[in-house]
Design an enzyme around this catalytic site. Structure first.
Site, PDB file in Angstrom:
ATOM      1  N   ASP A   1     -21.945 -82.082  21.384  1.00 43.15           N
ATOM      2  CA  ASP A   1     -23.104 -81.482  20.735  1.00 43.15           C
ATOM      3  C   ASP A   1     -23.215 -82.072  19.335  1.00 43.15           C
ATOM      4  O   ASP A   1     -22.221 -82.511  18.762  1.00 43.15           O
ATOM      5  CB  ASP A   1     -22.927 -79.967  20.612  1.00 43.15           C
TER       6      ASP A   1
ATOM      7  N   HIS B   1     -16.306 -85.501  24.925  1.00 45.62           N
ATOM      8  CA  HIS B   1     -16.071 -85.953  26.289  1.00 45.62           C
ATOM      9  C   HIS B   1     -16.354 -87.446  26.412  1.00 45.62           C
ATOM     10  O   HIS B   1     -16.902 -88.065  25.503  1.00 45.62           O
ATOM     11  CB  HIS B   1     -16.972 -85.180  27.254  1.00 45.62           C
TER      12      HIS B   1
ATOM     13  N   SER C   1     -17.167 -82.738  13.099  1.00 43.07           N
ATOM     14  CA  SER C   1     -17.122 -83.967  12.306  1.00 43.07           C
ATOM     15  C   SER C   1     -18.158 -84.951  12.801  1.00 43.07           C
ATOM     16  O   SER C   1     -19.323 -84.595  12.950  1.00 43.07           O
ATOM     17  CB  SER C   1     -15.718 -84.570  12.352  1.00 43.07           C
TER      18      SER C   1
END
Length: 362
Positions: A144, A220, A331
């Protein structure tokens, strides 16, 4: 007289200023001022007003780097692991949810009392159906976040935000030995960028994704690829929010980062997890030897580790959408990869994106 001396000596010691205290106070105050400036820039952007690029000078960067962000981040990490009393968990997490707009309906466990400490809450897992992985496009978002920049790499420079760049070679570091062998026949005049491209007719592309504190903090695999090498750069832990990325040139090269390099069906592929303030912890699930924000590492160096061995000639195979790693708070992730010239991004700079959504395809 003796009593007077006894009382005044400790007072003088208490109020004695030391260089370290001055640096912390000055650097911390300046960091706070920059945060306020970033907030004003965000408000201007929301109103559609173009903000001119104003880069930090060397002394401003040095002053910012004087703040002991690595030490503070380690302290923050330990604080996050302190178990909260059951009665305190809901008020603390609810405040965080309200501040950063966290959507707990997507969490695998919605009950706030389940999370024993802040670290568990930050690294919460999602419901399987919350992030469907796009099967049509070849590259998906690994996390995200917010798209800061994307496009072709040009002249060995990569844009961290519009108009502000960093060096490709400084960011990734020198070629690894296997790449030296691969390019042993390459003409000596080839640039670092050209030497990363393994197939004729291909180009080098990049994409920068910023994870805000309220985002899902796991990342991911963005495609089907094989990870052959890891390079860890100990460094600073300056903020990487869009305002600071617009202000400090080569910000991502200053900060601590973990570069995963390998290959996909079109050639070179890399994913880099960039650390930030309070995000000294970067974890790669299949790499138990990685320890970030450790006082034993010195800035300016890097540590290499190869996943290719006598027992494993290929490396670590990753499937698109497979769990890869996590940040302790949030981050930035930078993708740099090789692809044919007809590769197209399906993005707009500044847009919000979620893990599993398409970044681009052929």
């Amino acid at each position: 007289t003796e009593r007077k001396k006894f009382h005044t000596a400790p007072v003088g010691q208490v109020f004695r200023l030391r260089p370290f205290h001055v640096l912390v106070a000055t650097g911390g105050g300046y960091a706070g001022y920059r945060k306020y400036e970033d907030y004003k820039l965000e408000q201007l952007e929301k109103r559609g007003i173009e903000v001119p690029v104003k880069l930090a000078s060397e002394w401003e960067v040095a002053l910012y780097k004087s703040v002991p962000t690595r030490l503070l981040s380690r302290a923050w990490g330990r604080l996050n692991q302190v178990e909260l009393p059951t009665w305190l968990r809901k008020p603390v997490y609810s405040l965080y949810i309200w501040t950063f707009g966290v959507n707990m309906k997507e969490a695998a466990v919605e009950d706030l009392h389940h999370y024993r400490n802040l670290s568990e809450f930050f690294r919460r897992k999602l419901k399987p159906q919350a992030r469907p992985v796009c099967g049509v496009h070849s590259v998906i978002s690994p996390s995200d976040g917010k798209i800061l920049n994307f496009g072709q790499v040009k002249n060995c420079e990569v844009e961290q935000v519009k108009g502000v760049t960093y060096s490709l070679e400084s960011f990734l570091g020198p070629r690894i030995p296997t790449e030296d062998l691969r390019f042993s026949q390459a003409p000596p005049g080839n640039s670092f960028q050209q030497q990363l491209v393994t197939k004729e007719g291909n180009e080098l592309y990049h994409c920068v994704i910023y994870l805000a504190p309220g985002d899902y903090h796991c990342f991911h695999s963005p495609t089907d690829w094989t990870v052959s090498h890891r390079r860890h750069f100990p460094g600073s832990l300056m903020s990487v929010n869009p305002g600071v990325a617009r202000w400090i040139k080569e910000l991502f090269c200053h900060n601590e980062r973990v570069v995963l390099r390998g290959d996909w069906k079109h050639g070179f592929f890399s994913l880099t997890a960039v650390g930030a303030t309070n995000v000294g912890s970067i974890r790669i699930y299949f790499d138990q030897d990685l320890h970030t924000n450790s006082p034993s590492y010195s800035k300016g160096s890097y540590n290499d580790f190869s996943f290719i061995s006598n027992n494993n000639k290929e490396g670590i195979p990753m499937r698109k959408g497979e769990h890869l790693g996590e940040f302790n708070l949030g981050s930035t992730i930078v993708l740099i990869f090789e692809a044919p010239k007809d590769f197209k991004f399906n993005l707009k700079a500044g847009q919000k994106i979620r893990f599993g959504e398409a970044l681009g395809s052929l």
